[in-house]
Scaffold this active site. Structure first.
Site, PDB file in Angstrom:
ATOM      1  N   HIS A  17      73.086  25.104  54.088  1.00 34.20           N
ATOM      2  CA  HIS A  17      73.502  24.139  55.113  1.00 34.20           C
ATOM      3  C   HIS A  17      74.864  23.533  54.745  1.00 34.20           C
ATOM      4  O   HIS A  17      75.751  23.441  55.586  1.00 34.20           O
ATOM      5  CB  HIS A  17      72.502  22.970  55.208  1.00 34.20           C
ATOM      6  CG  HIS A  17      71.135  23.338  55.678  1.00 34.20           C
ATOM      7  ND1 HIS A  17      69.989  22.926  55.047  1.00 34.20           N
ATOM      8  CD2 HIS A  17      70.711  24.069  56.733  1.00 34.20           C
ATOM      9  CE1 HIS A  17      68.926  23.371  55.698  1.00 34.20           C
ATOM     10  NE2 HIS A  17      69.339  24.085  56.714  1.00 34.20           N
ATOM     11  N   LYS A  41      56.873  20.876  63.424  1.00 37.17           N
ATOM     12  CA  LYS A  41      56.510  21.152  62.024  1.00 37.17           C
ATOM     13  C   LYS A  41      56.163  19.852  61.278  1.00 37.17           C
ATOM     14  O   LYS A  41      56.750  18.808  61.551  1.00 37.17           O
ATOM     15  CB  LYS A  41      57.692  21.803  61.282  1.00 37.17           C
ATOM     16  CG  LYS A  41      58.092  23.164  61.809  1.00 37.17           C
ATOM     17  CD  LYS A  41      59.239  23.717  60.976  1.00 37.17           C
ATOM     18  CE  LYS A  41      60.514  23.842  61.775  1.00 37.17           C
ATOM     19  NZ  LYS A  41      61.679  24.254  61.025  1.00 37.17           N
ATOM     20  N   ARG A  90      71.670  33.760  59.381  1.00 39.76           N
ATOM     21  CA  ARG A  90      71.405  34.392  58.085  1.00 39.76           C
ATOM     22  C   ARG A  90      71.133  35.874  58.219  1.00 39.76           C
ATOM     23  O   ARG A  90      71.636  36.676  57.470  1.00 39.76           O
ATOM     24  CB  ARG A  90      70.182  33.748  57.425  1.00 39.76           C
ATOM     25  CG  ARG A  90      70.493  32.481  56.694  1.00 39.76           C
ATOM     26  CD  ARG A  90      69.253  31.703  56.452  1.00 39.76           C
ATOM     27  NE  ARG A  90      68.715  31.230  57.719  1.00 39.76           N
ATOM     28  CZ  ARG A  90      67.795  30.292  57.822  1.00 39.76           C
ATOM     29  NH1 ARG A  90      67.277  29.758  56.745  1.00 39.76           N
ATOM     30  NH2 ARG A  90      67.380  29.887  58.987  1.00 39.76           N
ATOM     31  N   SER A 128      65.194  26.139  53.936  1.00 44.90           N
ATOM     32  CA  SER A 128      64.514  24.928  53.462  1.00 44.90           C
ATOM     33  C   SER A 128      63.078  25.248  53.077  1.00 44.90           C
ATOM     34  O   SER A 128      62.557  24.694  52.106  1.00 44.90           O
ATOM     35  CB  SER A 128      64.509  23.857  54.548  1.00 44.90           C
ATOM     36  OG  SER A 128      65.807  23.424  54.806  1.00 44.90           O
TER      37      SER A 128
HETATM   38  P1  ADP Z   1      65.819  26.203  57.760  1.00 43.22           P
HETATM   39  O1  ADP Z   1      65.771  27.405  58.670  1.00 43.22           O
HETATM   40  O2  ADP Z   1      66.399  26.482  56.431  1.00 43.22           O
HETATM   41  O3  ADP Z   1      64.558  25.409  57.733  1.00 43.22           O
HETATM   42  P2  ADP Z   1      67.125  24.356  59.624  1.00 43.22           P
HETATM   43  O4  ADP Z   1      66.169  24.452  60.725  1.00 43.22           O
HETATM   44  O5  ADP Z   1      67.367  23.006  59.068  1.00 43.22           O
HETATM   45  O6  ADP Z   1      66.896  25.264  58.361  1.00 43.22           O
HETATM   46  O7  ADP Z   1      68.500  25.047  60.025  1.00 43.22           O
HETATM   47  C1  ADP Z   1      69.559  24.403  60.645  1.00 43.22           C
HETATM   48  C2  ADP Z   1      70.648  25.421  60.883  1.00 43.22           C
HETATM   49  O8  ADP Z   1      71.165  25.886  59.630  1.00 43.22           O
HETATM   50  C3  ADP Z   1      70.250  26.677  61.637  1.00 43.22           C
HETATM   51  O9  ADP Z   1      71.307  27.024  62.494  1.00 43.22           O
HETATM   52  C4  ADP Z   1      70.078  27.700  60.542  1.00 43.22           C
HETATM   53  O10 ADP Z   1      70.294  29.007  61.020  1.00 43.22           O
HETATM   54  C5  ADP Z   1      71.162  27.277  59.588  1.00 43.22           C
HETATM   55  N1  ADP Z   1      70.922  27.707  58.202  1.00 43.22           N
HETATM   56  C6  ADP Z   1      69.866  27.401  57.421  1.00 43.22           C
HETATM   57  N2  ADP Z   1      69.981  27.961  56.204  1.00 43.22           N
HETATM   58  C7  ADP Z   1      71.162  28.651  56.204  1.00 43.22           C
HETATM   59  C8  ADP Z   1      71.837  29.470  55.246  1.00 43.22           C
HETATM   60  N3  ADP Z   1      71.317  29.709  54.047  1.00 43.22           N
HETATM   61  N4  ADP Z   1      73.021  30.016  55.613  1.00 43.22           N
HETATM   62  C9  ADP Z   1      73.508  29.784  56.855  1.00 43.22           C
HETATM   63  N5  ADP Z   1      72.919  29.041  57.793  1.00 43.22           N
HETATM   64  C10 ADP Z   1      71.754  28.473  57.493  1.00 43.22           C
END
Ligand code: ADP
Length: 164
Positions: A17, A41, A90, A128
């Site tokens: 992030h 969630k 990703r 996460s």
């Molecule tokens: P997660 O999928 O890790 O639980 P979130 O729902 O908080 O994360 O994701 C928020 C945004 O960050 C989304 O657009 C997700 O694709 C992006 N994101 C999460 N992890 C990564 C990563 N390792 N590299 C690039 N983007 C990421």
């Protein structure tokens, strides 16, 4: 002023992030990292705790703001005078859902663009949920999340277990 919103759960914020936040802060005048409150969630960290962690790790980025929202993302963007949604990608598995969301948000408000930023290869496996799982099993979080929040995550796991 070009304002972008980077929405997500951030439960907790990871280096993946933070990489997207830093890169987008170099492109936009202002980036608002915003925690979606109405997620179905069951979170590990409360919204307040997630806000605190995000503020801690972005405090050196002067054009980054941290916030939370509920309801429709397009309405939130309007309220913040933002026209761009930032999403991280990703893997192909992220694509289908994000594609659908981007088209729907654009239909709800044609002025809104969704910008996809490719993950840095070193974070392509990072989420996460994998951090939460690793933390609950006592694994090492170094290089997965910002160093300064590692103790917060370990404390959370200890408290969840009813320890001191
Ligand atoms: P997660 O999928 O890790 O639980 P979130 O729902 O908080 O994360 O994701 C928020 C945004 O960050 C989304 O657009 C997700 O694709 C992006 N994101 C999460 N992890 C990564 C990563 N390792 N590299 C690039 N983007 C990421």
């Amino acid at each position: 002023m070009k304002i972008a919103v980077y929405p997500g759960s951030f439960d907790p914020v990871t280096n993946g992030h933070l990489d997207i936040i830093e890169r987008s802060s170099r492109i936009f005048d202002k980036v608002i990292v915003s925690i979606l409150k109405n997620s179905s969630k069951a979170p590990m960290f409360s919204v307040e705790e997630r806000l605190t962690l995000l503020r801690k790790v972005t405090r050196n980025l002067s054009n980054v703001e941290v916030d939370s929202f509920s309801g429709l993302l397009v309405n939130y963007l309007k309220q913040k005078e933002a026209e761009v949604i930032i999403k991280g990608l990703r893997a192909v598995s992220d694509f289908e859902y994000e594609f659908q969301m981007a088209l729907m948000n654009n239909k709800l408000n044609p002025k809104i663009e969704t910008l996809f930023m490719m993950t840095s290869s070193k974070y392509s496996y990072l989420s996460s949920s994998i951090v939460r799982e690793l933390a609950s099993l006592g694994g090492c979080l170094k290089e997965l999340v910002p160093e300064e929040i590692i103790p917060d995550i370990h404390n959370k796991v200890r408290h969840a277990r009813g320890g001191a």
